[in-house]
Design an enzyme around this catalytic site. Structure first.
Site, mmCIF file in Angstrom:
data_model
loop_
_atom_site.group_PDB
_atom_site.id
_atom_site.type_symbol
_atom_site.label_atom_id
_atom_site.label_comp_id
_atom_site.label_asym_id
_atom_site.label_seq_id
_atom_site.Cartn_x
_atom_site.Cartn_y
_atom_site.Cartn_z
ATOM 1 N N HIS A 171 -0.636 3.444 -8.304
ATOM 2 C CA HIS A 171 -1.551 4.675 -7.969
ATOM 3 C C HIS A 171 -2.715 4.598 -9.001
ATOM 4 C CE1 HIS A 171 2.207 7.267 -7.074
ATOM 5 N NE2 HIS A 171 1.932 6.314 -6.234
ATOM 6 N N LEU A 212 0.877 -1.258 0.018
ATOM 7 C CA LEU A 212 -0.033 -0.087 -0.139
ATOM 8 C C LEU A 212 0.883 1.276 0.107
ATOM 9 C CD1 LEU A 212 -2.538 -0.995 2.822
ATOM 10 C CD2 LEU A 212 -3.008 -1.137 0.286
ATOM 11 N N ASP A 213 0.274 2.345 -0.837
ATOM 12 C CA ASP A 213 1.351 3.499 -0.656
ATOM 13 C C ASP A 213 1.191 4.129 0.617
ATOM 14 O OD1 ASP A 213 1.394 3.325 -3.423
ATOM 15 O OD2 ASP A 213 -0.397 4.621 -4.039
ATOM 16 N N LYS A 214 2.423 4.949 1.027
ATOM 17 C CA LYS A 214 2.598 5.650 2.504
ATOM 18 C C LYS A 214 1.357 6.176 2.899
ATOM 19 C CE LYS A 214 5.042 9.430 4.340
ATOM 20 N NZ LYS A 214 6.025 10.537 4.275
ATOM 21 N N THR A 246 -2.046 5.839 1.990
ATOM 22 C CA THR A 246 -3.192 4.984 1.927
ATOM 23 C C THR A 246 -3.155 4.076 3.111
ATOM 24 O OG1 THR A 246 -3.111 4.940 -0.627
ATOM 25 C CG2 THR A 246 -4.207 2.966 0.633
#
Length: 293
Positions: free
Chosen positions: A255, A149-151, A153
């Site tokens: 993304h 998961l993105d930072k 998110t």
């Protein structure tokens, strides 16, 4: 056997200890590329001139031999980068693991926004995976990531506790047998309650930000299905209102949801890369990270 790109390449690094080196195998997707350009792409927090000096000093080897910065790479070749002379301070992992569920097969964590999942860039030690390795340092197999998961998110993060279960879960993801649902708050009121976004995505060639994506005709096929759960046409500070949306992704591009939502005119609130603002204020609540869970 599971697909090549999901196989574990070599022994797992102990992320509870300082990282002394990086190793990479060149793929067809990396080509054409020079040695110094390849390293700069993989380790973008230093300049290409810095890596050229490392190459001249023999700290970078290609297939076990010294190499030149301008040497063009071939698929299947191996690069070793010795960073032991440029080591960052190695503090004990400060992140507290928020466990949702655990058994002999998997570890399920609640990832908070603002936390980094795995070592990258200048963040070599302050990540969730560092904390996992520190907590499970006496186990025969340290839990490994099944997805990321993105930072900024938040959401559920699953790790496997053995190679058997890692292989099994990786196969499920590769065959798209795993359903991934995200919830997001976006700008605007949708004209329909549900729909699909099928827009190809690729690197944003106009941005200096390495990971930034864009819709482009030659991009990878990408599919997101959305369902509007609630809408608020009149919200102070948001002239076109807000919508609470569930998004089911059928592909897992970088993304993907953030780019797709922005492309159809409903960017995620407080999305610094693809949205309208870096932070937001909703009914007195200050929002500093994008609202995607």
């Amino acid at each position: 056997m599971y697909p090549q790109r999901l196989r574990q390449k070599g022994p797992l690094k102990d992320l509870a200890a300082p990282i002394e080196s990086f190793d990479y195998v060149i793929s067809e997707d990396d080509l054409p590329c020079r040695v110094d350009s390849f390293i700069k792409k993989k380790l973008p927090w230093r300049s290409r001139a810095f890596f050229q000096r490392m190459i001249d000093d023999g700290l970078v080897t290609l297939n076990g031999q010294r190499t030149r910065a301008g040497r063009y790479l071939l698929a299947g070749e191996r690069i070793h980068i010795d960073i032991s002379q440029y080591q960052q301070e190695h503090p004990e992992a400060q992140i507290e693991l928020d466990k949702i569920y655990e058994d002999e097969a998997i570890l399920v964590l609640n990832k908070k926004p603002g936390t980094i999942v795995h070592p990258t860039g200048v963040h070599l030690y302050d990540t969730i995976l560092n904390a996992v390795h520190a907590q499970y340092k006496d186990h025969a197999y340290r839990p490994t990531l099944i997805h990321r998961l993105d930072k900024d998110t938040s959401g559920v993060l699953i790790l496997a506790k053995s190679e058997k279960f890692r292989t099994h879960l990786a196969c499920q993801i590769e065959k798209r047998e795993v359903a991934k649902t995200y919830r997001t708050l976006t700008h605007g009121v949708f004209s329909q309650r549900s729909g699909e976004i099928a827009l190809p995505l690729g690197d944003n060639k106009y941005s200096h930000i390495r990971l930034k994506q864009m819709v482009r005709p030659d991009g990878l096929p990408s599919l997101s299905l959305y369902e509007v759960k609630a809408s608020a046409p009149y919200v102070p500070g948001f002239q076109d209102g807000l919508s609470l949306v569930d998004v089911h992704i059928k592909t897992g591009r970088t993304h993907q949801i953030r780019v797709h939502m922005s492309a159809i005119g409903h960017p995620v609130i407080a999305d610094k890369l693809y949205g309208r603002e870096k932070e937001a204020n909703i009914c007195g609540a200050r929002i500093e990270t994008h609202l995607l869970h």
